[in-house]
Design an enzyme around this catalytic site. Structure first.
Site, PDB file in Angstrom:
ATOM      1  N   TRP A   1       1.055  -1.018   0.414  1.00 35.37           N
ATOM      2  CA  TRP A   1      -0.180  -0.090   0.385  1.00 35.37           C
ATOM      3  C   TRP A   1       0.579   1.286  -0.296  1.00 35.37           C
ATOM      4  CZ3 TRP A   1      -1.659   4.484   2.980  1.00 35.37           C
ATOM      5  CH2 TRP A   1      -2.558   4.785   2.781  1.00 35.37           C
TER       6      TRP A   1
ATOM      7  N   LYS B   1     -19.596   3.636   3.385  1.00 31.39           N
ATOM      8  CA  LYS B   1     -19.522   2.883   2.982  1.00 31.39           C
ATOM      9  C   LYS B   1     -19.683   2.913   0.961  1.00 31.39           C
ATOM     10  CE  LYS B   1     -18.238   0.445   4.641  1.00 31.39           C
ATOM     11  NZ  LYS B   1     -18.024   0.879   5.973  1.00 31.39           N
TER      12      LYS B   1
ATOM     13  N   GLU C   1     -16.319   4.469  -0.103  1.00 29.53           N
ATOM     14  CA  GLU C   1     -15.496   3.689  -0.424  1.00 29.53           C
ATOM     15  C   GLU C   1     -15.260   2.673  -1.247  1.00 29.53           C
ATOM     16  OE1 GLU C   1     -13.573   2.327   4.048  1.00 29.53           O
ATOM     17  OE2 GLU C   1     -15.689   2.045   3.715  1.00 29.53           O
TER      18      GLU C   1
ATOM     19  N   LYS D   1      -6.913  -2.196   4.594  1.00 29.55           N
ATOM     20  CA  LYS D   1      -7.980  -2.965   5.680  1.00 29.55           C
ATOM     21  C   LYS D   1      -7.499  -2.429   6.655  1.00 29.55           C
ATOM     22  CE  LYS D   1     -11.177  -5.524   7.151  1.00 29.55           C
ATOM     23  NZ  LYS D   1     -12.776  -4.796   7.271  1.00 29.55           N
TER      24      LYS D   1
HETATM   25  C1  G6P Z   1      -9.243   1.591   7.197  1.00 31.71           C
HETATM   26  C2  G6P Z   1     -10.170  -0.424   6.878  1.00 31.71           C
HETATM   27  C3  G6P Z   1     -11.674   0.623   7.544  1.00 31.71           C
HETATM   28  C4  G6P Z   1     -11.525   0.484   8.709  1.00 31.71           C
HETATM   29  C5  G6P Z   1      -9.843   1.456   9.559  1.00 31.71           C
HETATM   30  C6  G6P Z   1      -9.956   1.373  11.157  1.00 31.71           C
HETATM   31  O1  G6P Z   1      -9.784   2.465   6.888  1.00 31.71           O
HETATM   32  O2  G6P Z   1     -10.587   0.475   5.661  1.00 31.71           O
HETATM   33  O3  G6P Z   1     -12.553  -0.370   7.139  1.00 31.71           O
HETATM   34  O4  G6P Z   1     -13.200   1.157   9.866  1.00 31.71           O
HETATM   35  O5  G6P Z   1      -9.223   1.292   9.088  1.00 31.71           O
HETATM   36  O6  G6P Z   1      -9.395   0.013  11.720  1.00 31.71           O
HETATM   37  P1  G6P Z   1      -9.768  -0.774  12.776  1.00 31.71           P
HETATM   38  O7  G6P Z   1      -9.580  -2.560  11.812  1.00 31.71           O
HETATM   39  O8  G6P Z   1      -8.864   0.098  13.736  1.00 31.71           O
HETATM   40  O9  G6P Z   1     -11.260  -1.284  12.949  1.00 31.71           O
END
Ligand code: G6P
Length: 620
Positions: free
Chosen positions: A74, A497, A500, A615
């Site tokens: 990433w 959502k 994203e 993620k």
């Molecule tokens: C990233 C993911 C989100 C998630 C956020 C927090 O941005 O794409 O889907 O809500 O991180 O992640 P965590 O694992 O701390 O809930």
């Protein structure tokens, strides 16, 4: 956010690393690469794009060996090109590394290395580490002996790590030290899989599933040496570490797609089960309360608490907002929700009666981890609401509550959100019953919670209608998502959502607040999604809807089954089961997840791998 794999043992390594990278691809998919060592030769294959691109390259140019490292990227520093892909080679090929994290002082180090004659082939911060290792290996060899000596290599690692500022999980191969993978961790997760005559290295446990259940979680400032017949771990200040092997619970089928086309859809459909798992064993009908075992705080300690701070990022922050409403309502507990990225640098007044919860699916989000550490440093009891067992946040928290939702692979979080809301509701019930809540009220909540898996199954029946709505609206480029009280965080989550995974601009707002700005956006080209199930202020939200209609904005309503009135105002209605207001976020999230999913599909977007996202965000 970048995935690392490594292996030393007896299996053909290229295929193994490739499989591991496929499983870690959710952490980043800008490029992928592997390095394989065979005797004193290390060969690298790497390519911009998905892991499947790398697989194609490896078919044309295979690599043979039983030791190697791999990476799925990433991008942070440098564009998504072949050159910037990992692994990176240091010096003249003496060292090859993969890296997850960010080296903050890379610029000055890079200039120093250039002065020493090192030639950079990429724009990454990682290449600095590769050259530094090569440079320090040369120095240490001159001082202490041979590059074939493990201690010399480890000294080079040590001197290099001392120069780095920032975060790293590193996998390292030294050309003259065959049969060895070295790993180092500071801020970015690494787990070691223990096999018979083999060891695995990975950013999380998913690549190990099916190979071994025995794992060792590396802690910050530890350096591990993996050889087929031995594992050695040293702490950089405290010396040799007693290796503590844990058993993994995950099973291979958890990460299979099964009958589903995408992980996101699979995970949306898992929600009746994941909510049931979040509730399992946690409802005490006799005492009319929740059973929450892992808080590691006595009832006396908990009664002393006079304020809760919930800290999180992204979707987990949205579940925190629902948590704020329910904790205040059920437990009369003053609650604040803080973006972890802000809290870590702010200095809000918090007393020793403030209890902090980090909410996180992955347990690895860098900002959430840092905010949690900051609160711990100041002496607050710091707990985690977390999905991934053994993750850094789960291990560092004083206690907490697991979601038991199983691996969430889709980058857009779905089942973690509803499980977090469920767990926060259990927490509110538990604290409420310790304080103000009556026995009958506790009984009623337990009954309602028990019904939720079934209600979620019913909510999923809206799928066909959602498909129809997606078909009608997928070409619009701006959306508003509006809701009030418990449904305000749901509106935020619905908008997130859509953004994203379909790259459509969407704003979530408290429905009444839209008069103070967003209403200026409303026209025939800007649909509003109203989260408007029945409740105390239903008529007020209807008025907000009328205000949008008066400006000719298309309206999609998420409403309670049986609410035929709403169909007269809204252009389209998606019905969900009627539940108590505090449970509406659970049922209303379902159509919004499905709507984002179908709109993204219709727009040809990659649902499970949306552009620019990862993620698990392990950088600041
Ligand atoms: C990233 C993911 C989100 C998630 C956020 C927090 O941005 O794409 O889907 O809500 O991180 O992640 P965590 O694992 O701390 O809930």
């Amino acid at each position: 956010m970048c995935g690392i794999v490594g292996y030393v043992g007896y299996r053909p390594v290229a295929e193994l690393l490739l499989e591991g990278l496929h499983r870690l691809e959710y952490r980043g998919y800008d490029s992928a690469g592997i390095a394989v060592q065979y005797g004193n030769t290390i060969e690298v294959r790497k390519k911009a794009g998905r892991v499947s691109e790398l697989a194609g390259l490896l078919k044309a140019q295979p690599l043979v060996g039983k030791i190697g490292i791999g990476h799925t990227r990433w991008a942070t520093h440098g564009a998504t090109t072949d050159q910037n892909s990992h692994p990176h080679v240091g010096g003249n090929g003496e060292v090859v590394i993969v890296h997850n994290g960010v080296i903050e002082n890379y610029d000055i180090l890079r200039r120093q290395l250039q002065t020493l004659g090192y030639v950079f082939r990429s724009q990454t911060d990682t290449e600095v580490v590769a050259h530094l290792l090569a440079h320090n290996l040369e120095e240490q060899t001159r001082l202490h002996g041979s590059p074939e000596d493990l201690d010399v290599c480890l000294k080079a690692v040590e001197v290099t790590l001392n120069l780095l500022k920032g975060t790293y999980g590193l996998g390292i191969l030294f050309r003259d030290l065959p049969d060895t993978v070295i790993a180092a961790r500071c801020g970015s997760p690494l787990v070691i899989g223990v096999g018979k005559d083999e060891y695995f290295l990975a950013s999380d446990a998913s690549p190990l599933v099916g190979y071994t259940k025995e794992v060792v979680y590396l802690s910050d400032n530890e350096v591990a040496v993996l050889r087929a017949d031995a594992l050695r771990i040293d702490h950089r200040s405290n010396g040799s570490v007693n290796v503590s092997v844990k058993t993994l619970e995950q099973v291979a089928s958890d990460t299979d797609l099964g009958q589903y086309e995408h992980y996101m859809l699979k995970e949306i459909y898992e929600q009746p089960t994941t909510i049931e798992n979040a509730l399992r064993g946690r409802l005490d009908n006799e005492e009319a309360t929740a059973v929450i075992g892992g808080l590691n705080l006595s009832a006396k300690d908990l009664r002393r608490i006079d304020r809760i701070v919930l800290t999180a990022c992204g979707t987990s922050w949205h579940s925190g907002l629902v948590g704020e409403y329910v904790l205040e309502e059920f437990a009369r507990m003053p609650t604040e929700v803080e973006y972890a990225s802000e809290l870590r640098y702010r200095n809000p007044p918090m007393s020793d009666r403030t209890l902090v919860f980090a909410i996180t699916q992955s347990g690895e989000t860098a900002d959430t981890l840092a905010a949690m550490r900051e609160c711990k440093r100041k002496g607050h009891p710091t707990l985690a609401i977390c999905n991934v067992v053994g993750s850094t946040i789960a291990r560092e928290a004083d206690g907490g509550i697991y979601l038991h939702a199983g691996p969430e692979i889709g980058v857009a979080s779905t089942k973690a959100f509803t499980s977090q809301v469920t767990v926060l509701t259990l927490l509110a019930l538990y604290l409420g019953r310790m304080r103000h809540m009556s026995y009958p009220a506790g009984k009623r909540i337990i009954r309602q919670l028990r019904d939720m898996p079934e209600k979620i199954s019913k909510a999923l029946e809206c799928h066909d209608k959602v498909r129809e709505v997606a078909d009608k609206y997928h070409h619009f480029n701006n959306f508003l998502y509006l809701g009030r009280l418990y449904n305000f965080p749901v509106a935020l989550e619905g908008a997130l959502k859509l953004k994203e995974i379909s790259y459509i601009h969407a704003e979530g707002y408290p429905a009444a607040e839209m008069k103070h700005g967003p209403i200026a956006l409303v026209d025939q080209q800007t649909p509003s999604v109203f989260v408007i199930p029945r409740g105390g202020i239903y008529p007020k939200v209807v008025s907000n809807m009328e205000e949008i209609r008066a400006r000719r904005g298309p309206v999609i309503a998420i409403a309670c089954e049986g609410d035929t009135d709403i169909a007269r105002i809204a252009d389209d209605v998606i019905y969900v089961p009627d539940v108590e207001e505090y449970l509406q976020p659970l049922v209303c999230a379902i159509p919004l997840q499905l709507l984002a999913y179908h709109v993204a599909l219709l727009r040809g977007c990659n649902v499970d791998r949306p552009r620019n996202l990862a993620k698990s965000v392990t950088v600041e």
